[in-house]
Design a protein around this motif. Structure first.
Motif, PDB file in Angstrom:
ATOM      1  N   GLY A  90       0.772  -1.243   0.000  1.00  0.00           N
ATOM      2  CA  GLY A  90       0.000   0.000   0.000  1.00  0.00           C
ATOM      3  C   GLY A  90       0.795   1.280   0.000  1.00  0.00           C
ATOM      4  N   GLY A  91       1.768   1.396   0.878  1.00  0.00           N
ATOM      5  CA  GLY A  91       2.433   2.689   1.059  1.00  0.00           C
ATOM      6  C   GLY A  91       3.700   2.864   0.264  1.00  0.00           C
ATOM      7  N   LEU A  92       3.848   2.158  -0.840  1.00  0.00           N
ATOM      8  CA  LEU A  92       5.103   2.177  -1.577  1.00  0.00           C
ATOM      9  C   LEU A  92       5.481   3.563  -2.054  1.00  0.00           C
ATOM     10  CD1 LEU A  92       5.370  -1.014  -3.637  1.00  0.00           C
ATOM     11  CD2 LEU A  92       7.260   0.477  -3.205  1.00  0.00           C
ATOM     12  N   LEU A  93       4.503   4.268  -2.662  1.00  0.00           N
ATOM     13  CA  LEU A  93       4.814   5.619  -3.138  1.00  0.00           C
ATOM     14  C   LEU A  93       4.460   6.659  -2.083  1.00  0.00           C
ATOM     15  CD1 LEU A  93       3.470   5.500  -6.799  1.00  0.00           C
ATOM     16  CD2 LEU A  93       5.814   5.332  -6.046  1.00  0.00           C
ATOM     17  N   THR A  94       3.302   6.453  -1.444  1.00  0.00           N
ATOM     18  CA  THR A  94       2.814   7.492  -0.530  1.00  0.00           C
ATOM     19  C   THR A  94       3.497   7.439   0.835  1.00  0.00           C
ATOM     20  OG1 THR A  94       1.019   5.950  -0.157  1.00  0.00           O
ATOM     21  CG2 THR A  94       0.533   7.836  -1.522  1.00  0.00           C
ATOM     22  N   ASN A  95       4.039   6.292   1.215  1.00  0.00           N
ATOM     23  CA  ASN A  95       4.632   6.162   2.538  1.00  0.00           C
ATOM     24  C   ASN A  95       6.102   5.791   2.432  1.00  0.00           C
ATOM     25  OD1 ASN A  95       4.265   6.378   5.255  1.00  0.00           O
ATOM     26  ND2 ASN A  95       3.660   4.253   5.552  1.00  0.00           N
ATOM     27  N   ALA A  96       6.735   6.249   1.342  1.00  0.00           N
ATOM     28  CA  ALA A  96       8.062   5.730   1.004  1.00  0.00           C
ATOM     29  C   ALA A  96       9.113   6.045   2.055  1.00  0.00           C
ATOM     30  CB  ALA A  96       8.494   6.297  -0.339  1.00  0.00           C
ATOM     31  N   HIS A  97       9.078   7.272   2.621  1.00  0.00           N
ATOM     32  CA  HIS A  97      10.180   7.629   3.510  1.00  0.00           C
ATOM     33  C   HIS A  97      10.124   6.875   4.832  1.00  0.00           C
ATOM     34  CE1 HIS A  97       6.882  10.205   4.579  1.00  0.00           C
ATOM     35  NE2 HIS A  97       7.467  10.594   5.669  1.00  0.00           N
ATOM     36  N   ILE A  98       8.965   6.276   5.150  1.00  0.00           N
ATOM     37  CA  ILE A  98       8.918   5.421   6.343  1.00  0.00           C
ATOM     38  C   ILE A  98       9.299   4.002   5.980  1.00  0.00           C
ATOM     39  CG2 ILE A  98       7.377   4.454   8.098  1.00  0.00           C
ATOM     40  CD1 ILE A  98       5.938   7.096   8.133  1.00  0.00           C
ATOM     41  N   GLN A  99       8.859   3.542   4.800  1.00  0.00           N
ATOM     42  CA  GLN A  99       9.137   2.148   4.441  1.00  0.00           C
ATOM     43  C   GLN A  99      10.575   1.947   4.024  1.00  0.00           C
ATOM     44  OE1 GLN A  99       6.299   0.819   1.575  1.00  0.00           O
ATOM     45  NE2 GLN A  99       4.827   0.275   3.146  1.00  0.00           N
ATOM     46  N   TYR A 100      11.164   2.899   3.331  1.00  0.00           N
ATOM     47  CA  TYR A 100      12.508   2.713   2.806  1.00  0.00           C
ATOM     48  C   TYR A 100      13.566   3.470   3.564  1.00  0.00           C
ATOM     49  CZ  TYR A 100      10.418   0.631  -1.310  1.00  0.00           C
ATOM     50  OH  TYR A 100       9.724  -0.177  -2.162  1.00  0.00           O
ATOM     51  N   GLY A 101      13.207   4.424   4.390  1.00  0.00           N
ATOM     52  CA  GLY A 101      14.217   5.259   5.015  1.00  0.00           C
ATOM     53  C   GLY A 101      14.339   6.576   4.278  1.00  0.00           C
ATOM     54  N   THR A 102      15.032   7.517   4.921  1.00  0.00           N
ATOM     55  CA  THR A 102      15.146   8.848   4.330  1.00  0.00           C
ATOM     56  C   THR A 102      16.119   8.818   3.158  1.00  0.00           C
ATOM     57  OG1 THR A 102      16.833   9.281   5.965  1.00  0.00           O
ATOM     58  CG2 THR A 102      14.626  10.072   6.442  1.00  0.00           C
ATOM     59  N   GLY A 103      15.967   9.768   2.265  1.00  0.00           N
ATOM     60  CA  GLY A 103      16.874   9.878   1.131  1.00  0.00           C
ATOM     61  C   GLY A 103      16.451   9.060  -0.066  1.00  0.00           C
ATOM     62  N   ILE A 104      15.239   8.498  -0.016  1.00  0.00           N
ATOM     63  CA  ILE A 104      14.775   7.689  -1.128  1.00  0.00           C
ATOM     64  C   ILE A 104      14.359   8.581  -2.285  1.00  0.00           C
ATOM     65  CG2 ILE A 104      12.513   7.638  -0.020  1.00  0.00           C
ATOM     66  CD1 ILE A 104      13.448   4.798  -2.067  1.00  0.00           C
ATOM     67  N   ARG A 105      14.627   8.132  -3.500  1.00  0.00           N
ATOM     68  CA  ARG A 105      14.191   8.863  -4.689  1.00  0.00           C
ATOM     69  C   ARG A 105      13.103   8.033  -5.352  1.00  0.00           C
ATOM     70  NH1 ARG A 105      17.955  10.284  -9.891  1.00  0.00           N
ATOM     71  NH2 ARG A 105      16.228  10.726 -11.284  1.00  0.00           N
ATOM     72  N   LEU A 106      11.948   8.633  -5.555  1.00  0.00           N
ATOM     73  CA  LEU A 106      10.824   7.896  -6.142  1.00  0.00           C
ATOM     74  C   LEU A 106      10.930   7.888  -7.663  1.00  0.00           C
ATOM     75  CD1 LEU A 106       7.767   8.965  -4.028  1.00  0.00           C
ATOM     76  CD2 LEU A 106       9.009   6.844  -3.956  1.00  0.00           C
ATOM     77  N   PRO A 107      10.222   6.974  -8.324  1.00  0.00           N
ATOM     78  CA  PRO A 107      10.283   6.960  -9.784  1.00  0.00           C
ATOM     79  C   PRO A 107       9.747   8.249 -10.387  1.00  0.00           C
ATOM     80  CG  PRO A 107       9.049   5.075  -8.964  1.00  0.00           C
ATOM     81  CD  PRO A 107       9.393   5.904  -7.794  1.00  0.00           C
ATOM     82  N   ASP A 108      10.324   8.622 -11.560  1.00  0.00           N
ATOM     83  CA  ASP A 108       9.856   9.830 -12.248  1.00  0.00           C
ATOM     84  C   ASP A 108       8.820   9.512 -13.289  1.00  0.00           C
ATOM     85  OD1 ASP A 108      13.240  10.472 -12.075  1.00  0.00           O
ATOM     86  OD2 ASP A 108      11.750  11.633 -10.982  1.00  0.00           O
ATOM     87  N   LEU A 109       8.666   8.213 -13.620  1.00  0.00           N
ATOM     88  CA  LEU A 109       7.669   7.827 -14.610  1.00  0.00           C
ATOM     89  C   LEU A 109       7.242   6.407 -14.317  1.00  0.00           C
ATOM     90  CD1 LEU A 109       6.190   8.259 -17.349  1.00  0.00           C
ATOM     91  CD2 LEU A 109       8.202   7.340 -18.451  1.00  0.00           C
ATOM     92  N   LEU A 110       5.946   6.159 -14.413  1.00  0.00           N
ATOM     93  CA  LEU A 110       5.445   4.789 -14.296  1.00  0.00           C
ATOM     94  C   LEU A 110       4.907   4.360 -15.644  1.00  0.00           C
ATOM     95  CD1 LEU A 110       3.403   4.674 -10.979  1.00  0.00           C
ATOM     96  CD2 LEU A 110       5.823   4.541 -11.304  1.00  0.00           C
ATOM     97  N   ILE A 111       5.329   3.172 -16.082  1.00  0.00           N
ATOM     98  CA  ILE A 111       4.811   2.638 -17.353  1.00  0.00           C
ATOM     99  C   ILE A 111       4.001   1.400 -17.025  1.00  0.00           C
ATOM    100  CG2 ILE A 111       5.382   1.691 -19.596  1.00  0.00           C
ATOM    101  CD1 ILE A 111       7.880   3.256 -19.631  1.00  0.00           C
ATOM    102  N   PHE A 112       2.725   1.433 -17.367  1.00  0.00           N
ATOM    103  CA  PHE A 112       1.850   0.292 -17.098  1.00  0.00           C
ATOM    104  C   PHE A 112       1.693  -0.519 -18.365  1.00  0.00           C
ATOM    105  CE2 PHE A 112       0.147   1.101 -12.928  1.00  0.00           C
ATOM    106  CZ  PHE A 112       0.420   2.436 -12.743  1.00  0.00           C
ATOM    107  N   ILE A 113       2.168  -1.756 -18.343  1.00  0.00           N
ATOM    108  CA  ILE A 113       1.927  -2.637 -19.481  1.00  0.00           C
ATOM    109  C   ILE A 113       0.494  -3.167 -19.385  1.00  0.00           C
ATOM    110  CG2 ILE A 113       2.722  -4.672 -20.718  1.00  0.00           C
ATOM    111  CD1 ILE A 113       4.757  -2.495 -20.705  1.00  0.00           C
ATOM    112  N   SER A 114      -0.017  -3.262 -18.171  1.00  0.00           N
ATOM    113  CA  SER A 114      -1.429  -3.613 -17.993  1.00  0.00           C
ATOM    114  C   SER A 114      -1.945  -2.816 -16.809  1.00  0.00           C
ATOM    115  CB  SER A 114      -1.540  -5.112 -17.721  1.00  0.00           C
ATOM    116  OG  SER A 114      -2.734  -5.408 -17.048  1.00  0.00           O
TER     117      SER A 114
END
Lengths: 379, 260
Positions: free
Chosen positions: B153-177
Motif C-alpha cells: 500500500g504505502g510504496l509511493l505514498t509512505n516511502a520515507h517510512i518504508q525505505y528510510g530517508t533519502g529515497i528517490r521515487l520513480p519519475d515515470l510509471l509505465i503500465f503494461i497492464s
C-alpha cells in the motif's frame, strides 16, 4: 515580575525556555515557547534497529584481529596459529563468570557473528537504486523468484529443442531429492537477509517443486541443490554389535540398560551354565525376592536359553525392583548379538528391548504429592 | 521546487528529483564549468523539437496490426471512457482505432524518451502473470526498474517510512497492464496521481484511461502485443540514453574547444 518567573524556571532543569523567532514576512514578532526536555529528546525507539555502516564493521574486524594477537601474546601462544577455540578458552580463563546464562558470559567472537547481517544502503550517489527490483520492497526475494522462473523457462526451451529433434526420451535428467529436504523459512530468510511471509515462502517452494518435476531439470541441478539440506539418518535402526571373543575363545557380548534411576551393564558369556553374578555377588543373595530373579531370567526364558549363558553384571542406583528391570534390559540387549534377526523382532514385540520411560513424577506446590491434593475441607 | 505539472512534456529541471524526502535539498556543488551553457544545450535543446528522438520510425500501422494491438475485449466488458478510442464493434468484440493508437503511442514514447534522456527513474508495472517475467527482463535490459508483484500500500505514498530517508521515487510509471488480478484499476495509478508522478499506460477496452497521463489504447492480453510494447519501450529508452551520452560528449568537447 516576568523576568523573575523566567529566571526561576531556568534554574529548575525540567523546563527550558526555547525562544524561537517566528518572523512572518512583514511582521516582526518574537514568541517565547516553553518546552520540556522530554519533548526535545530524540525518540530513540522510533528510529528502528541500529544500522551499522560498512566502515564501522570493517573497523570492528580490524580491532578484533588486533585484539586476537594481543590475547595470544598475553597467553604466551603464537599469534599466527591462534584459533577461535583458543580465544574462547583464554577468555574463559581470564574472565571467569559464574552466570548461568551462557550467552551473558564474556565472549570474543568475529564481528560478523556478533553484529546481525544487515543490508547496505541501496542506492548510489545519484540516488538511483542499484537493484532493478528495489521498488517492490522485497528485492532479494523477488529477484530469487525471477531467477528461478528464468531457469524454468530455459529448461522448457531446452526440452522443446530436444523434442523437435525427438531426443527427449533418451536425455531425461532428473535431480535426486532423496535424503534431503527443502530449506525451512528461517534458513531462507537468513540466506536472503530479508523477512519473508509464510505465503512468500510457500510460493518459492512451490516454484522449486515445479522446476524439479520437469524431465530435463538436471541442467540446473547444482542451483537447485543450494536450496536442499541433507537429512540426518532418520531411521535409528538398532545396531546389533557383533560377538566378541576373550582369551579362552569364549564368545561374549555386553549390553547397557536403565530403569528409573538405576544403570546396569551386563556381560553375557557363551558356554555357561546359567550362573548370574551381580556386583560380585550371586544373584540369589543380591535379589532375595523371587520377583526380581524372575525379571533377570525372563530374556533367557523367552529365548529358551536358560542354561546356556553365563552373566556378569554391575548395577548402581535405584531400588531393588528398578535394578532388576535395568539388568533385564541390559541382558536383553546383550543377547541380541547371539540370536537371529527374527528373534530380535520377537523380543521387541515382547517389550524386552524397550526402556521403560516411567520416572518419578515431581511433587507440585499446593499439593501433598505429585497427584494427591490436600484434604478438602468444606468450611 | 515541486513543479510536478501534468501538462508539460518534461519533468522539473532540478538535478535531483523533486520528490526527495527527509533530507533538505542542499545547495548543489556545481562541478560544471559553464552551468548555464551546458544546462541550456543539454536540457532545452531536445525540447525544441516535436520528435527529437525520432520515435515515429520505431513502429508502423502494419506492425501494430500484425501484433493484434487493435483487438479489444467483448462489448459487455467495455469501459465507458474508452468509447472515443474504439473504432467499432464486430461480432460483439471491440476494435480499437489504430490511428489514435499511433498518435498516443508516439506521444507516450516521446515522453519516455525525454524522461530517460534526463536520467529519470522509470518503473514498469504489470500485474499480468503471463508477462511478469518478460516485463522484468525488459526493465533489467534497459537499466530501469520493474514491479510485477503484489503492490504494498504505502510504496509511493509512505516511502520515507518504508525505505528510510533519502529515497528517490520513480519519475515515470509505465503500465503494461493497468488492471490488477481482480480486474480493478491498479492502485499505483491513483498513488502516482497523488504524488505528481506522470504515468504512461496501455489501456484495453475494459480499463479506465482517465487519470493516466499518456494512455495508449491497445490490446494488453496478447503475447505478441505485449512483446511489441516491451520492445518499443526498450528501444526508446536505450536510444534516449545513448543520445544523452552523445550530447554530453559533444558539449564536453565543445566546451573544451571554447575554453582552450
Amino acid at each position: 515580575m516576568a523576568a523573575a518567573v523566567r529566571r526561576v524556571l531556568r534554574a529548575s532543569r525540567a523546563w527550558s525556555a526555547a525562544p524561537r523567532a517566528r518572523a512572518a514576512p512583514g511582521a516582526q514578532t518574537l514568541r517565547l515557547i516553553y518546552t520540556t526536555t522530554a519533548v526535545q529528546k530524540r525518540n530513540v525507539a522510533a528510529s528502528g534497529p541500529e544500522k551499522y555502516t560498512e566502515a564501522f564493521i570493517k573497523n570492528q574486524i580490524e580491532e578484533f584481529n588486533l585484539g586476537k594477537r594481543h590475547l595470544a601474546n598475553m597467553m604466551g601462544e603464537d599469534p599466527e596459529t591462534f584459533t577461535q577455540e583458543d580465544i574462547d578458552k583464554a577468555i574463559a580463563y581470564l574472565f571467569p563468570s559464574g552466570l548461568f546464562e551462557k550467552r551473558a558470559r564474556p565472549i570474543m567472537k568475529h564481528p560478523t557473528e556478533i553484529f546481525p547481517k544487515q543490508k547496505a544502503i541501496q542506492w548510489g550517489e545519484d540516488h538511483r537504486p542499484f537493484h532493478f527490483l528495489f521498488y517492490t520492497g522485497k528485492q532479494s526475494f523477488y529477484s530469487l523468484m525471477h531467477e528461478i522462473y528464468g531457469k524454468l523457462l530455459d529448461i522448457q526451451k531446452y526440452e522443446d529443442h530436444l523434442r523437435a529433434q525427438s531426443l527427449l526420451a533418451e536425455n531425461r535428467k532428473l535431480i535426486n531429492l532423496i535424503g534431503s529436504r527443502w530449506l525451512i523459512k528461517e534458513e531462507l530468510e537468513e540466506m536472503l537477509v530479508e523477512k519473508l511471509s509464510d505465503h512468500d515462502y510457500s510460493m518459492c517452494i512451490q516454484l522449486l517443486e515445479r522446476l524439479v518435476t520437469l524431465p530435463c531439470c538436471g541442467i540446473e541441478e547444482e542451483y537447485v541443490l543450494k536450496f536442499r539440506r541433507e537429512l540426518s539418518i532418520q531411521l535409528k535402526k538398532m545396531v546389533i554389535e557383533p560377538l566378541q571373543y576373550d582369551e579362552q575363545g569364549v564368545a561374549f557380548s555386553t549390553g547397557e540398560g536403565k530403569r528409573k534411576t538405576s544403570r546396569a551393564t551386563a556381560v553375557i558369556y557363551d558356554n555357561g551354565s546359567g550362573k548370574i553374578t551381580v556386583n560380585g555377588v550371586d544373584y540369589l543373595y543380591y535379589f532375595p525376592v523371587m520377583q526380581d530373579r524372575e525379571q533377570l531370567m525372563f530374556p533367557f526364558q523367552f529365548l529358551d536359553r536358560l542354561g546356556i549363558h553365563d552373566m556378569i553384571c554391575t548395577v548402581s542406583g535405584g531400588g531393588r525392583s528398578s535394578q532388576a528391570g535395568a539388568i533385564r534390559l541390559a541382558s536383553a540387549r546383550a543377547l541380541c548379538s547371539f540370536i537371529t534377526e527374527n528373534e530380535v523382532e520377537f523380543m521387541r514385540q515382547a517389550g524386552l528391548l524397550t526402556a521403560d520411560p516411567r520416572v518419578r513424577e515431581r511433587k507440585k506446590p499446593g499439593q501433598e504429592g505429585a497427584r494427591r491434593k490436600f484434604t478438602w475441607k468444606k468450611r | 521546487r515541486c513543479l510536478g505539472s501534468l501538462g508539460k512534456a518534461a519533468p522539473s529541471t532540478s538535478q535531483l528529483s523533486s520528490r526527495l524526502y527527509g533530507t533538505l535539498l542542499a545547495p548543489e556543488a556545481n562541478q560544471q564549468v559553464d552551468p548555464t551553457v551546458i544546462n541550456d544545450k543539454l536540457i532545452t535543446e531536445p525540447l525544441r523539437h516535436p520528435d527529437f528522438f525520432n520515435v515515429k520510425e520505431l513502429f508502423s500501422l502494419k506492425e501494430l496490426f500484425d501484433a493484434r494491438v487493435h483487438l479489444g475485449h467483448k462489448k459487455g466488458c467495455r469501459h465507458g471512457f474508452m468509447e472515443p478510442y474504439i473504432f467499432g464493434c464486430r461480432l460483439d468484440q471491440d476494435i480499437i482505432d489504430l490511428d489514435q493508437t499511433m498518435k498516443h503511442l508516439q506521444l507516450a514514447l516521446n515522453f519516455t524518451a525525454h524522461v530517460a534522456y534526463r536520467k529519470g527513474i522509470i518503473l514498469f508495472i504489470s500485474r499480468n502473470r503471463q508477462f511478469g517475467h518478460l516485463v522484468e527482463v525488459t526493465a533489467r535490459d534497459c537499466g530501469e526498474y520493474a514491479h510485477t508483484r503484489y503492490w504494498q500500500g504505502g510504496l509511493l505514498t509512505n516511502a520515507h517510512i518504508q525505505y528510510g530517508t533519502g529515497i528517490r521515487l520513480p519519475d515515470l510509471l509505465i503500465f503494461i497492464s493497468t488492471l490488477n488480478n481482480v480486474f480493478e484499476p491498479h492502485v499505483a495509478i491513483r498513488d502516482a496521481a497523488k504524488m505528481n508522478i506522470p504515468t504512461v499506460g496501455v489501456v484495453d477496452t475494459n480499463c479506465n484511461p482517465s487519470i493516466i497521463t499518456y494512455p495508449i489504447p491497445g490490446n494488453d492480453d496478447s503475447p505478441l502485443a505485449v512483446e511489441l510494447y516491451c520492445r518499443l519501450f526498450k528501444m526508446t529508452i536505450t536510444r534516449a540514453k545513448n543520445k544523452r551520452k552523445q550530447m554530453e560528449v559533444l558539449y564536453g568537447l565543445q566546451n573544451k574547444a571554447d575554453s582552450s
